[in-house]
Design a protein around this motif. Sequence first.
Motif, PDB file in Angstrom:
ATOM      1  N   VAL A  57      -6.726  -4.233  -8.460  1.00  0.00           N
ATOM      2  CA  VAL A  57      -5.539  -3.476  -8.867  1.00  0.00           C
ATOM      3  C   VAL A  57      -5.489  -3.468 -10.387  1.00  0.00           C
ATOM      4  O   VAL A  57      -5.758  -4.492 -11.023  1.00  0.00           O
ATOM      5  N   MET A  58      -5.157  -2.326 -10.974  1.00  0.00           N
ATOM      6  CA  MET A  58      -5.002  -2.285 -12.423  1.00  0.00           C
ATOM      7  C   MET A  58      -4.022  -1.190 -12.832  1.00  0.00           C
ATOM      8  O   MET A  58      -3.778  -0.252 -12.068  1.00  0.00           O
ATOM      9  N   GLY A  59      -3.445  -1.338 -14.022  1.00  0.00           N
ATOM     10  CA  GLY A  59      -2.536  -0.324 -14.524  1.00  0.00           C
ATOM     11  C   GLY A  59      -1.359  -0.934 -15.259  1.00  0.00           C
ATOM     12  O   GLY A  59      -1.138  -2.144 -15.228  1.00  0.00           O
ATOM     13  N   ARG A  60      -0.601  -0.085 -15.934  1.00  0.00           N
ATOM     14  CA  ARG A  60       0.611  -0.529 -16.618  1.00  0.00           C
ATOM     15  C   ARG A  60       1.672  -0.883 -15.589  1.00  0.00           C
ATOM     16  O   ARG A  60       1.634  -0.415 -14.445  1.00  0.00           O
ATOM     17  N   ARG A  61       2.647  -1.685 -15.986  1.00  0.00           N
ATOM     18  CA  ARG A  61       3.728  -2.105 -15.100  1.00  0.00           C
ATOM     19  C   ARG A  61       4.378  -0.889 -14.434  1.00  0.00           C
ATOM     20  O   ARG A  61       4.804   0.047 -15.110  1.00  0.00           O
ATOM     21  N   GLY A  62       4.457  -0.916 -13.123  1.00  0.00           N
ATOM     22  CA  GLY A  62       5.089   0.158 -12.376  1.00  0.00           C
ATOM     23  C   GLY A  62       4.184   1.345 -12.119  1.00  0.00           C
ATOM     24  O   GLY A  62       4.544   2.261 -11.368  1.00  0.00           O
ATOM     25  N   GLU A  63       2.983   1.346 -12.725  1.00  0.00           N
ATOM     26  CA  GLU A  63       2.049   2.470 -12.555  1.00  0.00           C
ATOM     27  C   GLU A  63       0.706   1.991 -12.012  1.00  0.00           C
ATOM     28  O   GLU A  63      -0.303   2.670 -12.133  1.00  0.00           O
ATOM     29  N   GLU A  64       0.702   0.808 -11.407  1.00  0.00           N
ATOM     30  CA  GLU A  64      -0.565   0.222 -10.953  1.00  0.00           C
ATOM     31  C   GLU A  64      -1.207   1.062  -9.839  1.00  0.00           C
ATOM     32  O   GLU A  64      -0.527   1.631  -9.002  1.00  0.00           O
ATOM     33  N   LYS A  65      -2.519   1.084  -9.864  1.00  0.00           N
ATOM     34  CA  LYS A  65      -3.300   1.762  -8.838  1.00  0.00           C
ATOM     35  C   LYS A  65      -4.314   0.791  -8.255  1.00  0.00           C
ATOM     36  O   LYS A  65      -4.811  -0.103  -8.949  1.00  0.00           O
ATOM     37  N   ALA A  66      -4.618   0.986  -6.989  1.00  0.00           N
ATOM     38  CA  ALA A  66      -5.652   0.181  -6.343  1.00  0.00           C
ATOM     39  C   ALA A  66      -7.003   0.880  -6.472  1.00  0.00           C
ATOM     40  O   ALA A  66      -7.094   2.103  -6.325  1.00  0.00           O
ATOM     41  N   LEU A  67      -8.018   0.130  -6.756  1.00  0.00           N
ATOM     42  CA  LEU A  67      -9.383   0.641  -6.785  1.00  0.00           C
ATOM     43  C   LEU A  67      -9.941   0.645  -5.355  1.00  0.00           C
ATOM     44  O   LEU A  67      -9.267   0.179  -4.433  1.00  0.00           O
ATOM     45  N   PRO A  68     -11.154   1.152  -5.158  1.00  0.00           N
ATOM     46  CA  PRO A  68     -11.727   1.158  -3.807  1.00  0.00           C
ATOM     47  C   PRO A  68     -11.764  -0.235  -3.174  1.00  0.00           C
ATOM     48  O   PRO A  68     -11.995  -1.239  -3.854  1.00  0.00           O
ATOM     49  N   VAL A  69     -11.524  -0.274  -1.872  1.00  0.00           N
ATOM     50  CA  VAL A  69     -11.579  -1.525  -1.108  1.00  0.00           C
ATOM     51  C   VAL A  69     -13.035  -1.974  -0.994  1.00  0.00           C
ATOM     52  O   VAL A  69     -13.939  -1.159  -0.768  1.00  0.00           O
ATOM     53  N   ILE A  70     -13.265  -3.259  -1.154  1.00  0.00           N
ATOM     54  CA  ILE A  70     -14.608  -3.835  -1.040  1.00  0.00           C
ATOM     55  C   ILE A  70     -14.654  -4.730   0.190  1.00  0.00           C
ATOM     56  O   ILE A  70     -13.797  -5.595   0.365  1.00  0.00           O
ATOM     57  N   GLU A  71     -15.646  -4.530   1.044  1.00  0.00           N
ATOM     58  CA  GLU A  71     -15.872  -5.480   2.134  1.00  0.00           C
ATOM     59  C   GLU A  71     -16.935  -6.475   1.700  1.00  0.00           C
ATOM     60  O   GLU A  71     -17.946  -6.109   1.089  1.00  0.00           O
ATOM     61  N   ILE A  72     -16.677  -7.745   2.000  1.00  0.00           N
ATOM     62  CA  ILE A  72     -17.581  -8.824   1.620  1.00  0.00           C
ATOM     63  C   ILE A  72     -18.230  -9.374   2.889  1.00  0.00           C
ATOM     64  O   ILE A  72     -17.533  -9.812   3.809  1.00  0.00           O
ATOM     65  N   GLU A 103      -2.077  -0.204  -0.501  1.00  0.00           N
ATOM     66  CA  GLU A 103      -0.623  -0.278  -0.675  1.00  0.00           C
ATOM     67  C   GLU A 103      -0.160  -1.729  -0.746  1.00  0.00           C
ATOM     68  O   GLU A 103       0.645  -2.104  -1.615  1.00  0.00           O
ATOM     69  N   ASP A 104      -0.670  -2.568   0.166  1.00  0.00           N
ATOM     70  CA  ASP A 104      -0.282  -3.985   0.182  1.00  0.00           C
ATOM     71  C   ASP A 104      -0.764  -4.707  -1.068  1.00  0.00           C
ATOM     72  O   ASP A 104      -0.083  -5.606  -1.585  1.00  0.00           O
ATOM     73  N   ALA A 105      -1.945  -4.331  -1.564  1.00  0.00           N
ATOM     74  CA  ALA A 105      -2.478  -4.978  -2.760  1.00  0.00           C
ATOM     75  C   ALA A 105      -1.597  -4.699  -3.977  1.00  0.00           C
ATOM     76  O   ALA A 105      -1.257  -5.613  -4.736  1.00  0.00           O
ATOM     77  N   VAL A 106      -1.222  -3.445  -4.155  1.00  0.00           N
ATOM     78  CA  VAL A 106      -0.350  -3.089  -5.278  1.00  0.00           C
ATOM     79  C   VAL A 106       1.006  -3.786  -5.122  1.00  0.00           C
ATOM     80  O   VAL A 106       1.572  -4.305  -6.090  1.00  0.00           O
ATOM     81  N   ARG A 107       1.506  -3.824  -3.886  1.00  0.00           N
ATOM     82  CA  ARG A 107       2.795  -4.466  -3.617  1.00  0.00           C
ATOM     83  C   ARG A 107       2.741  -5.953  -3.974  1.00  0.00           C
ATOM     84  O   ARG A 107       3.651  -6.488  -4.611  1.00  0.00           O
ATOM     85  N   GLU A 134     -16.234   0.413   4.710  1.00  0.00           N
ATOM     86  CA  GLU A 134     -16.258   1.425   5.777  1.00  0.00           C
ATOM     87  C   GLU A 134     -15.130   1.135   6.759  1.00  0.00           C
ATOM     88  O   GLU A 134     -15.300   0.405   7.734  1.00  0.00           O
ATOM     89  N   LEU A 135     -13.981   1.701   6.464  1.00  0.00           N
ATOM     90  CA  LEU A 135     -12.764   1.452   7.228  1.00  0.00           C
ATOM     91  C   LEU A 135     -12.056   2.764   7.528  1.00  0.00           C
ATOM     92  O   LEU A 135     -12.208   3.738   6.785  1.00  0.00           O
ATOM     93  N   PRO A 136     -11.258   2.807   8.605  1.00  0.00           N
ATOM     94  CA  PRO A 136     -10.439   3.994   8.857  1.00  0.00           C
ATOM     95  C   PRO A 136      -9.521   4.259   7.674  1.00  0.00           C
ATOM     96  O   PRO A 136      -9.087   3.331   6.978  1.00  0.00           O
ATOM     97  N   ALA A 137      -9.213   5.518   7.446  1.00  0.00           N
ATOM     98  CA  ALA A 137      -8.408   5.909   6.290  1.00  0.00           C
ATOM     99  C   ALA A 137      -7.050   5.204   6.265  1.00  0.00           C
ATOM    100  O   ALA A 137      -6.563   4.815   5.201  1.00  0.00           O
ATOM    101  N   ASP A 138      -6.442   5.019   7.456  1.00  0.00           N
ATOM    102  CA  ASP A 138      -5.116   4.392   7.472  1.00  0.00           C
ATOM    103  C   ASP A 138      -5.178   2.912   7.098  1.00  0.00           C
ATOM    104  O   ASP A 138      -4.266   2.397   6.439  1.00  0.00           O
ATOM    105  N   ILE A 139      -6.264   2.228   7.493  1.00  0.00           N
ATOM    106  CA  ILE A 139      -6.414   0.820   7.128  1.00  0.00           C
ATOM    107  C   ILE A 139      -6.668   0.693   5.624  1.00  0.00           C
ATOM    108  O   ILE A 139      -6.103  -0.180   4.947  1.00  0.00           O
TER     109      ILE A 139
END
Length: 314
Positions: free
Chosen positions: A189-204, A240-244, A229-234
Motif C-alpha cells: 500500500v502506498m500514497g498520501r494520507r487518505g489517498e492510499e492505493k493498493a498495488l497488485p496482490v502477491i501470492e507467496i 480494500e482490506d489492506a488499505v483499510r 491468480e485470484l478471482p477479481a472479487d477476492i
Amino acid sequence: MKIAVLYGGTSGEREVSLSTGKGIIQALENKGHEVTAVDFSPDRLDQVTALDVDLVFIGLHGRFGEDGRIQGLLDMKGLPYVGSGVLASALAMDKAKSKQIFSLNGLNTAESAAFDVTDESQWSSIEHDIKQQFQVPFVIKPNQEGSTLGLTIVKDEADAGRAVKTAAQSDSMILVEDYVKGREVTVPVMGRRGEEKALPVIEIIPKNDYYDFDSKYQPGGSEHIVPAELPADITAKLQEDAVRAHQLLGCDVYSRVDFIINDKNEPVILEVNTLPGMTPTSLFPDAAQEIGLSYDDLIQSFVDLSQPAYEKKV
C-alpha cells in the motif's frame, strides 16, 4: 536532497536490513541525492542526533527501527523521515493490539490470545492455559518480532512448552493464535494520507511448510506470483482490506499487509509491516515492477510522498 539512510540495527533482522539499506542508498544516489549512510545502533544515538540532512529514510527492521522508537527520536530532533510515525509503528509492531483494532473494525482475524511471559515460573501455567483455549494446530510467536523469528506452528500439544520458551526468548509477551491454512498473500500500500492505493496482490509460495525466515531471505526460498491468480472479487477485497488496515493504524507513505486466504476463500489479515523488506528483489518492489515502477523510481516516490514533512521543516 541531503538524505540519511538508517539501516542495519541490532535486531534479529539485521542482515535483511543491511541488504535493504544497500538497495535504498544505491537508488537514492542514482536519483542524484546526497546520501549519508548510518549503520544504526542504540549505543550510538549521536550518529542520529548530529545529522544535518533534509530527510531520513529508515531502512531498519524489527526492534528500535520498526517499533516507533527511532521515529520518536527523529520527531524530538525535528528531523522529517519517510514512513509511519510513532503510534502507527508501535501499533503495527504489537500484533495483539493491531489485531484488536482490525477485529473491532470488521476485518477478519484469527482467534488469538496474548500472554505475559516475563516470569519464567509461570510458563507451565501459561502452557496449561494455552492447551485449554486452543486446539492443535495453533501458532505461538513473539508479540513484537518480525520475519517469523521465534514462531512455532504447534501440531502436537506436547510441543507447546518448547514453543512458549522459543517465543519468550524474543519478547516478554507472546501471541497464540489459531493456525489458518491457506494461500499466503501480501498487498503493498502506498500514497498520501487518505489517498492510499493498493498495488497488485502477491501470492507467496514458500518451499518450506510456511513462509519462514529461510523462505523469505534464502535464494529460491519462495516463489512470488505477481499479480496473484485470484478471482477479481477476492483481489478487490484484499486490496480494500489492506488499505483499510493501513489507515486504521494511521500508517503513512507505505506499508505491506499480509493475509492468508482460508479454505472458505476469505482473506484473514495477519499483520501490517510499516517497514517491509526493501531489497531490489523484495515483495514490495516486485509489485511496483508489475505496474511499471522501477526500484529506483519506487524509492524516489517514497521521498516525494514525504515532501510535506520536509517542506514543513524548511
